[in-house]
Design a protein around this motif. Structure first.
Motif, short mmCIF file in Angstrom:
data_model
loop_
_atom_site.label_atom_id
_atom_site.label_comp_id
_atom_site.label_asym_id
_atom_site.label_seq_id
_atom_site.Cartn_x
_atom_site.Cartn_y
_atom_site.Cartn_z
N LEU A 133 31.35 105.29 87.77
CA LEU A 133 31.66 104.45 86.61
C LEU A 133 31.54 105.22 85.30
O LEU A 133 32.23 104.92 84.32
N ARG A 134 30.69 106.25 85.29
CA ARG A 134 30.51 107.07 84.09
C ARG A 134 31.41 108.30 84.09
O ARG A 134 31.28 109.18 83.25
N HIS A 135 32.31 108.36 85.08
CA HIS A 135 33.29 109.46 85.18
C HIS A 135 32.62 110.82 85.40
O HIS A 135 33.18 111.86 85.03
N ALA A 187 33.00 94.74 87.43
CA ALA A 187 33.90 95.87 87.24
C ALA A 187 34.57 96.36 88.51
O ALA A 187 35.72 96.79 88.50
N ARG A 238 37.18 100.25 80.88
CA ARG A 238 36.10 101.12 81.37
C ARG A 238 36.40 101.73 82.73
O ARG A 238 36.03 102.87 82.99
N VAL A 239 37.07 100.99 83.60
CA VAL A 239 37.13 101.45 85.00
C VAL A 239 38.54 101.65 85.55
O VAL A 239 38.69 102.07 86.69
#
Length: 416
Positions: free
Chosen positions: A163-165, A302, A340-341
């Motif tokens: 999720l935070r890449h 998400a 975000r995702v």
């Protein structure tokens, strides 16, 4: 014979394993002994007692927990249905609250291990009703001092990295958990969850073929708490294989109430996009509307939108909301989730590009990094040992290596 000294010794050993394991399942009493878990996982499940007592609950609870932790899951939910009708015991009971809570918590752990998240949640909630000590309430929820739960927490950390890449870090952590020594203290469902995250990590970096290869050997478990069909649908959508996506997920839609909602919602979203691309606007809107209605009732999160194309998904959602105003309030939160995702615009070069492995070889290459022998890999893939050996030779030839260790090093260097 049942009365021989050896049979008496075996029963005594089994009883000691039951008592010790049941005691150690509660936090603060140590960790279940691996030798005892192995013994109990192979023991025959007893017939339902005429009257449930704390002793019989202790025995069945220890057996179920051992099966969950040793991957002795071939009987599926049938073992639980032997004793329970939903979460109610089929036979009369004279159980203490703590005895009932232990049995219910172990049934929940077993259901989670086979992938039936719905049943696991019901047993967990029921266990909490009867847990009469802090330790038992803790057992019904989680158990942080147990390596199985530590493994689960680290697996959740891989999802956070996705999720935070932090894709490279996520892949490294997932590989360690899937192929390292910690694997021996983990539930199968959690390893399956990690495989799905590994697939998403490859999708995030543009290697959809490798994402499919990671999942190739696996079938959907009962209840679809982990849904490999849903996971494959993400890569198939990005590869433009919409008809294959629909065929892959037809059984998911047909199962309806038997399918876990957590994975059913993403199935509907991916089918909606596939139908839209194929020109089936009515079916696309129906699938998207069904997904949004589920979110309206259960809340937005998400994961259903991971790796979906941002603009395409948003436009289809807006079209559905325009015809169903009661869903309009969802759009603000869903647009934030998508931002975000959704799939990144700038993707790195695909992994495994240099060796030019076939899809079958990609799947096998991933398994080569596991501790499984070639014979065990053959059983997992449902092919003969000779077939696996032939494919391994082809991989070695393409990589220019002479053995498994060199092949793993070469593949990891390309992946990095």
């Amino acid at each position: 014979m049942s009365g021989t000294p050896s049979s008496i010794d075996a029963r005594a050993t089994l009883h000691a394993a039951v008592v010790t394991t049941a005691t150690r399942l509660a936090p603060g009493h140590g960790i279940p002994i691996t030798r005892h878990l192995a013994l109990l996982a192979e023991a025959e499940t007893p017939a339902p007692p005429a009257m449930w007592t704390d002793a019989s609950a202790q025995t069945v609870g220890a057996l179920l927990a051992a099966r969950a932790r040793r991957d002795a899951l071939v009987d599926g939910v049938g073992v639980v249905r032997l004793y329970f009708d939903e979460v109610r015991l089929k036979r009369p009971a004279a159980l203490s609250s703590s005895g009932r809570a232990l049995l219910l918590a172990s049934a929940g752990e077993y259901c989670a291990a086979i992938g039936s998240a719905q049943h696991a949640a019901r047993f967990g909630a029921e266990a909490l009703l009867f847990a009469d000590t802090p330790a038992l309430r803790y057992r019904a929820l989680t158990q942080r001092d147990d390596p199985y739960w530590t493994y689960t927490a680290r697996a959740a950390g891989v999802m956070v990295k996705l999720l935070r890449h932090k894709f490279a870090d996520g892949r490294a952590e997932a590989r360690e958990l899937l192929h390292g020594g910690l694997r021996s203290a983990s539930h199968r469902m959690v390893r399956h969850f990690l495989l799905c995250i590994m697939s998403d990590l490859y999708v995030a970096q543009g290697d959809d073929a490798q994402a499919l290869a990671v999942l190739a050997p696996y079938d959907n478990p009962e209840g679809h708490g982990i849904c490999f069909s849903m996971q494959r649908a993400t890569a198939l959508l990005r590869l433009g294989r919409e008809r294959e996506l629909l065929l892959e997920t037809d059984a998911c839609v047909a199962s309806e109430t038997e399918h876990c909602l957590r994975t059913f919602t993403p199935v509907l979203l991916r089918r909606a996009l596939a139908q839209q691309r194929l020109g089936n606007s009515r079916r696309a809107h129906q699938s998207m509307e069904s997904a949004l209605l589920i979110m309206q009732r259960t809340g937005t999160w998400a994961t259903p939108f991971l790796m979906l194309p941002h603009d395409e998904t948003r436009q289809l959602m807006e079209g559905v909301v325009a015809h169903n105003p009661e869903l309009r309030h969802l759009m603000a939160s869903l647009e934030g989730v998508l931002a975000r995702v959704a799939a990144p615009d700038n993707e790195s070069a695909p992994a495994y590009a240099t060796p030019c492995l076939t899809p079958t070889e990609r799947a096998l290459a991933f398994l080569l990094e596991s501790p499984l022998s070639l014979a065990e890999i053959a059983r997992e893939r449902g092919v003969s040992l000779n077939t696996v050996k032939s494919q391994v030779r082809s991989i070695y030839l393409k990589l220019g290596v002479s053995g498994r260790t060199e092949a793993i090093e070469q593949l990891n260097s390309v992946d990095a």
